[in-house]
Every structure is written in C-alpha cells, then in structure tokens.
Write a protein that holds these residues in place. Sequence first.
Motif, PDB file in Angstrom:
ATOM      1  N   MET A 172     -68.032  37.846  40.057  1.00 60.61           N
ATOM      2  CA  MET A 172     -68.473  36.666  39.305  1.00 60.61           C
ATOM      3  C   MET A 172     -67.545  35.491  39.584  1.00 60.61           C
ATOM      4  N   LYS A 173     -68.098  34.286  39.559  1.00 59.49           N
ATOM      5  CA  LYS A 173     -67.215  33.156  39.811  1.00 59.49           C
ATOM      6  C   LYS A 173     -66.315  32.894  38.592  1.00 59.49           C
ATOM      7  N   GLN A 174     -65.303  32.044  38.779  1.00 58.84           N
ATOM      8  CA  GLN A 174     -64.279  31.898  37.753  1.00 58.84           C
ATOM      9  C   GLN A 174     -64.764  31.101  36.533  1.00 58.84           C
ATOM     10  N   ASP A 175     -65.540  30.048  36.808  1.00 61.63           N
ATOM     11  CA  ASP A 175     -65.989  29.241  35.659  1.00 61.63           C
ATOM     12  C   ASP A 175     -67.377  28.659  35.916  1.00 61.63           C
ATOM     13  N   PRO A 220     -63.992  29.382  27.711  1.00 59.30           N
ATOM     14  CA  PRO A 220     -63.947  28.194  28.577  1.00 59.30           C
ATOM     15  C   PRO A 220     -64.617  28.436  29.932  1.00 59.30           C
ATOM     16  N   ARG A 221     -64.909  29.692  30.238  1.00 54.96           N
ATOM     17  CA  ARG A 221     -65.527  29.996  31.540  1.00 54.96           C
ATOM     18  C   ARG A 221     -67.046  29.772  31.527  1.00 54.96           C
ATOM     19  N   VAL A 222     -67.606  29.621  30.328  1.00 61.41           N
ATOM     20  CA  VAL A 222     -69.075  29.589  30.220  1.00 61.41           C
ATOM     21  C   VAL A 222     -69.571  28.159  30.031  1.00 61.41           C
ATOM     22  N   SER A 223     -70.553  27.769  30.845  1.00 62.76           N
ATOM     23  CA  SER A 223     -71.144  26.425  30.698  1.00 62.76           C
ATOM     24  C   SER A 223     -72.499  26.464  30.017  1.00 62.76           C
ATOM     25  N   ARG A 224     -73.270  27.513  30.296  1.00 61.32           N
ATOM     26  CA  ARG A 224     -74.622  27.582  29.747  1.00 61.32           C
ATOM     27  C   ARG A 224     -74.914  28.979  29.252  1.00 61.32           C
ATOM     28  N   ILE A 225     -75.528  29.021  28.065  1.00 59.09           N
ATOM     29  CA  ILE A 225     -75.977  30.317  27.542  1.00 59.09           C
ATOM     30  C   ILE A 225     -77.464  30.200  27.244  1.00 59.09           C
ATOM     31  N   ASN A 278     -80.797  31.242  38.155  1.00 63.23           N
ATOM     32  CA  ASN A 278     -79.614  31.635  38.912  1.00 63.23           C
ATOM     33  C   ASN A 278     -78.469  32.066  37.975  1.00 63.23           C
ATOM     34  N   VAL A 279     -78.799  32.871  36.972  1.00 63.57           N
ATOM     35  CA  VAL A 279     -77.762  33.219  35.996  1.00 63.57           C
ATOM     36  C   VAL A 279     -76.716  34.128  36.646  1.00 63.57           C
ATOM     37  N   ASP A 280     -75.490  33.992  36.160  1.00 62.15           N
ATOM     38  CA  ASP A 280     -74.375  34.754  36.737  1.00 62.15           C
ATOM     39  C   ASP A 280     -74.225  36.122  36.097  1.00 62.15           C
ATOM     40  N   LEU A 281     -74.764  36.266  34.889  1.00 67.51           N
ATOM     41  CA  LEU A 281     -74.623  37.552  34.191  1.00 67.51           C
ATOM     42  C   LEU A 281     -75.708  37.656  33.121  1.00 67.51           C
ATOM     43  N   VAL A 282     -76.286  38.856  33.011  1.00 70.17           N
ATOM     44  CA  VAL A 282     -77.219  39.134  31.914  1.00 70.17           C
ATOM     45  C   VAL A 282     -76.562  40.159  30.997  1.00 70.17           C
ATOM     46  N   VAL A 283     -76.571  39.875  29.692  1.00 71.29           N
ATOM     47  CA  VAL A 283     -75.998  40.804  28.707  1.00 71.29           C
ATOM     48  C   VAL A 283     -77.153  41.312  27.859  1.00 71.29           C
TER      49      VAL A 283
END
Length: 422
Positions: free
Chosen positions: A1-4, A28-33, A67-72
């Motif tokens: 995963m990228k850093q931020d 601080p690493r998350v821009s969009r949820i 283009n989400v970086d992670l799905v929870v």
Amino acid sequence: MKQDDLSILVVGGGGREHALVWKLHASPRVSRIYAAPGNPGMHRLAECVPICATDVHELVRFALGKNVDLVVIGPEAPLALGLSDELMRFGIPVFGPSKAAASIETSKVWAKEFMKRHRIPTADCRTFKDIGAAKRYVRQRGTPIVVKADGLASGKGVVVAYTPDEAEKGIDMISHLTEGSEIVVEDCLIGCEVSFLVVTDGMSAIPLISAKDHKRAKDGDKGPNTGGMGAIVPAPSFDSSLQEMIMEKIVMPTIRGLSAEGRPYVGVLYAGLMLTSEGPMVLEFNARFGDPETQAILPMMESDLVDVLEAAVEGTCSSTTINWLDGACVCVVAASSGYPEHPQLGKEIHIHEDRAERDGILLFHAGTRLDGERLVSSGGRVLNVVGRGRSVEEAASSAYQGFSCVTFEGSWARQDIGRLGA
Ligand code: AMP
Ligand code: GLY
C-alpha cells in the motif's frame, strides 16, 4: 500500500462500521473514505454510497472504479459470499478473510471439526441431521446443554437450555430457523466470557485489547440473547499471562491450522471464549470485528488503524505492535422499544452533538436512517453510546451520562454495563 493519500472503502452500515470509519478518519494517511452503504452517523467522515454490503458485484465494480487502496469488510454476510475472494481476484487489497477461511464462523459444524482436528479447547459436541436423534441425545446427555444452528443466524441460533424441555424446544426452533441444515448440540461451559480479537496475516497475530460483550437483553445477564447490548474494555480480570495462554493454546494453533489446511486467514479473528476452571475454551469464532466490542476497542487504540490493517494485508504482523491508551472504555446500546422480539422502528431521534462532544462521549449509529431531514430508528439496536475513563466504572458512568444526549420514543438500555457489582 502507498504511504499516504489512501482511499479506503468500508463495507457495512452498523455501529461497528461507524467506529471503523471514525478511527480511519483519524489517520493522517487517509484522504478518502467510502462506506457501503454506511449510515447517517458517518456522513461527516465518509462518502456513503448506496450499495448493499452483500452486493458483491457492485462492490467490486465500485472499488475498481474508484481505484481504492484498501477494502475493509465489516459484517460476516459478505465474507460468506466470497467478497474478499472476488476483490483479490481483481488485485484489490482487502482486509477480511476468504470465503474458505471465514468457514470458521459461517459453519459451526466445520469450526467444531476443525477445532477437534487441531486440539483447540472447546466444548464436546455432537452434530445431528435428524431432530429425533438430537432430542434423544439431549435426554441422555442431560442439562444444561447448548443447541446451535450450523450456519449464520444473526445471534439467534444458540439456545442455552437448562431443562430437557427447553432443549427440545430449542431443537425445534433451530431446525425451523435453518431448515435442512445440521444442528450442533454441545456441553454447556461455565465461567466468564471474554471476546479476544487478533489481527492476523495468516502467519502471526497482533492481539487487540480484551473486551467483554453483554449478549443478554436484561440486567444481570437475564432475558433472551441479542446481537449485544454493550461492551466493556478491557475485560475484567484479564491479564498478560491469560493473554499468553490464549495465544499459545487457541489463537496460534487456529491460524497455523487454517494455513495448513489451505485456508490462510487474513483479517481479524475473533475468539469468543469462556474462561472455565480448566482454562480458556472456545465458544465460537467470528471472522470479523465484534459488534459492539469494536465500538469500545477502537477508542482505546493509540496506534494508527491503517498501519494495523496494512500489516495484515502485507504480511508484516510479526513486526507490528499496537499501542493502547491507559484506562477503559464502555459502550452501551440504546435499543428500540420491543427489541429483540418486536422492535418498534421509525421513531424520530434527537441527538445533542455539541453536548456529546463537550462531555467526550462518542455516538456510533447502528440502526438509524434519514427520512428526509429527520433521523429515525431503523433497527433494534439504534445507537452506541460510548464513554471513556480511567477505570471501567468511570467509563460506564460517562457512557450512562451520555444518554442525556440522545432521545427517541421507547429508548431503553441495560443499566448494569460496567457498573460496580453488576
Ligand atoms: P455463540 O454464537 O456460539 O457465541 O453463542 C452465543 C452465546 O451463547 C455465547 O456468547 C454464550 O453466552 C452462549 N453459549 C454458546 N455456547 C455455549 C456453551 N457451550 N456453553 C455455555 N454458553 C454458551
Ligand atoms: N459481539 C458479538 C459478535 O460480534 O458476534
């Protein structure tokens, strides 16, 4: 995963997912949820998208499109449908086990056999296809005894029976609920319950702080089972030697066993344990964060949740630790009139956000929806009122004071969560 500058999609729309969104928003690493479908409590923290948590096809399409970086993944239903597998097939990083690994929750029969194969301490049990044979067995085995449905039953698939008649009624009820599937009959374990959750990459595991759920509807653990009326963190009389024993005898054999059987587990593994006189034993495993435990666990987490989830997804759990805040956290559920049997829904809810913020109360929405401009109840468990303090008693006192920030007709709560002598 990228850093931020991360984009994260949280699947689900209950109190647990609101707590996850709240904690991710603090990173601080998350821009969009994004939350699918989310709930009205998340609106200021996330973009809620009207996709059902079980619509695997749409969720994958959305995650790819954005283009989400992670799905929870929050709830069990999408895990049972293989959402995690589908996301992985498209190369989307996902926190949540595959369908095969989630069998540890989705089939009690499979889970019990798995525990037997790997000598993981749990109650002795028998499984039955035939109702008559199950009834004969409970008569012969004696009571108390526990009757369980094989598949997912939203917390309603377990009957702890104290008389043979209750056991037989339980068998009838469960066979009706899950027609055609097997029934598990197991010995009743005596002791204190604790919810012990770990985050795992399939090889090693990072323990979360211990929690205690309150499943029964009424004070003093009386009344019918519910989805959970409140949680306290940390669990009473839990200490590091008990944690070590649980890791050694239960958690690690489970994680290694799942890997050895070709079902490597990535996500949060929830062990529902009974602390018996013969040591901790497994009541059930869940393949996800607990609800309402998560609403009391995450406010205690000092570390960045993204770092923790990333460790599971990237296989670096062995070199990751979590820092916890001192003190305690208590979550009390504000329920609808008539819950759990016949919840009355559609009641207008008034929330004093300013007062809650001033008093340090967290309010996580569970069963709420917007009806035009009005916030109304849409589920049996409506809101999670969360208080923090130096001790469980102090946190409980804060949570109960927090009820003055929330009103809706017929609202009720257990009065004994985290209270001294309760
Ligand atoms: P489960 O969904 O399997 O966790 O069961 C729900 C609740 O039923 C648990 O939290 C326990 O309170 C109770 N329960 C389940 N299995 C047992 C057991 N073998 N002995 C005593 N209580 C049980
Ligand atoms: N708190 C019980 C559960 O999440 O299943």
